[in-house]
Write an enzyme that holds these catalytic residues in place. Structure first.
Site, PDB file in Angstrom:
ATOM      1  N   CYS A  92       0.891  -1.153   0.000  1.00 37.07           N
ATOM      2  CA  CYS A  92       0.000   0.000   0.000  1.00 37.07           C
ATOM      3  C   CYS A  92       0.928   1.201   0.000  1.00 37.07           C
ATOM      4  O   CYS A  92       1.547   1.496   1.028  1.00 37.07           O
ATOM      5  CB  CYS A  92      -0.911   0.033   1.223  1.00 37.07           C
ATOM      6  N   CYS A  95      -0.703   4.349   2.386  1.00 38.69           N
ATOM      7  CA  CYS A  95      -0.666   4.257   3.846  1.00 38.69           C
ATOM      8  C   CYS A  95      -0.378   2.827   4.252  1.00 38.69           C
ATOM      9  O   CYS A  95       0.765   2.390   4.236  1.00 38.69           O
ATOM     10  CB  CYS A  95      -1.939   4.796   4.473  1.00 38.69           C
ATOM     11  N   SER A  96      -1.377   2.074   4.565  1.00 40.17           N
ATOM     12  CA  SER A  96      -1.137   0.725   5.064  1.00 40.17           C
ATOM     13  C   SER A  96      -2.374  -0.131   4.883  1.00 40.17           C
ATOM     14  O   SER A  96      -2.646  -0.990   5.704  1.00 40.17           O
ATOM     15  CB  SER A  96      -0.758   0.787   6.536  1.00 40.17           C
ATOM     16  N   CYS A  97      -3.152   0.114   3.820  1.00 39.19           N
ATOM     17  CA  CYS A  97      -4.330  -0.710   3.550  1.00 39.19           C
ATOM     18  C   CYS A  97      -3.874  -2.160   3.440  1.00 39.19           C
ATOM     19  O   CYS A  97      -2.869  -2.456   2.794  1.00 39.19           O
ATOM     20  CB  CYS A  97      -5.012  -0.258   2.270  1.00 39.19           C
TER      21      CYS A  97
END
Lengths: 190, 120
Positions: A92, A95-97
């Site tokens: 991702c 961000c951090s999906c």
């Protein structure tokens, strides 16, 4: 930080937006109940059941939900299958999906700027950092997750795993193999 | 910390190699609050991801992602402010009250906001 979080919790509780017990329940779920074992069961089922694999390929959201692993953010899931020609890698960049319902919360490196920036530019180089060297002929396909769409890599079924039960197969499926930074373990290997 | 060091560290962790999900309890609470507020419909997950990624992009972002939940908390505060639930001034004041209450509470006893000596 702790005082700030506490202050937020107080305000949100007073406004009736959160319930402290519900907060505890969510923490407990992510600390103890949801994790890569869920994803491993999905992969093992796909390895053992061609019909399920076909469903997972066509409509991963529904196929995963059928095992009671439901995403909380209304996100769609897509399963990407590794083949001898193509290796899939998930990142991702924004961000951090991450597919929480099947993998739990992401490891620290997944959230780190070096991984997020390098995975797209130099995926082969990133895999080397994970001690994973793929043949030059293997194409690496990078999937950039979003809030709406998360990916699950279905690693190739390891050689020598014929005749294993779904449960035994699930033991071979590592978290990293479902992100694409690793391969499934060979049977008998530690 | 380099990517390789982060990976090595993650592999050195016990159990399934995943280690503790949260490094500190406040991170777990901040995480769960965002999930709950989304469930309640205060914001969409797209709004959340956009806000969080904005915070993560700040100059000087740490390579080891140890500032990740700080960014998470900032994102939470900024969405709460933009939805007119509470602004940073409200949060600052209450956080200070919690801190004073913590100092005024004997060790081993639960900290209560009522223990803030400046409480009006």
């Amino acid at each position: 930080m702790a005082a700030r979080v506490r202050a937020l919790e107080t305000i949100l509780t007073e406004k009736g937006l959160i319930d402290p017990q519900a907060i505890d329940a969510i923490v407990d779920t992510y600390e103890t109940k949801v994790g890569p074992r869920n994803g491993a069961k999905v992969v093992a089922k796909a390895w053992s059941d061609p019909e399920y694999a076909e469903w997972l390929k066509r409509d991963a959201t529904a196929a995963i939900e059928s095992l009671s692993y439901t995403g909380r953010q209304g996100e769609h899931m897509q399963a990407v299958f590794n083949t001898p020609d193509t290796h899939n890698l998930v990142v991702c960049t924004l961000c951090s999906c991450y597919p929480w319902s099947v993998l739990g919360l992401p490891p620290v490196w997944y959230k780190s700027p070096p991984y997020r920036s390098k995975a797209v530019i130099d995926p082969r180089g990133v895999l080397v950092e994970f001690d994973l060297t793929l043949p030059e002929t293997t194409r690496i396909r990078v999937w950039d997750s979003t809030a709406e769409l998360r990916y699950l890599v279905v690693p190739m079924r390891p050689e020598g795993s014929e005749g294993l039960s779904e449960e035994q197969l699930a033991e071979l499926v590592t978290r990293d193999s479902m992100i694409g930074t690793g391969l499934a373990r060979a049977p008998g290997a530690g | 910390m380099s990517l390789r060091e982060l990976i090595t560290h993650s592999r050195g962790l016990p159990a399934s190699g995943d280690g503790p999900v949260f490094a500190e309890p406040w991170q777990a609470e901040a995480f769960a609050m965002a999930v709950t507020l989304h469930d309640r419909g205060l914001f969409t997950w797209e709004e959340w991801a956009a806000t969080l990624s904005g915070k993560l992009k700040h100059p000087g972002a740490l390579d080891d992602a140890s500032d990740y939940y700080h960014c998470w908390l900032e994102a939470l505060e900024s969405l709460i402010a933009s939805k007119n639930v509470a602004d940073s001034h409200d949060i600052d004041q209450l956080a200070a009250a919690w801190q004073r209450a913590a100092h005024a509470t004997p060790h081993g006893q639960p900290i209560r906001l009522e223990n803030d000596p400046d409480r009006s």
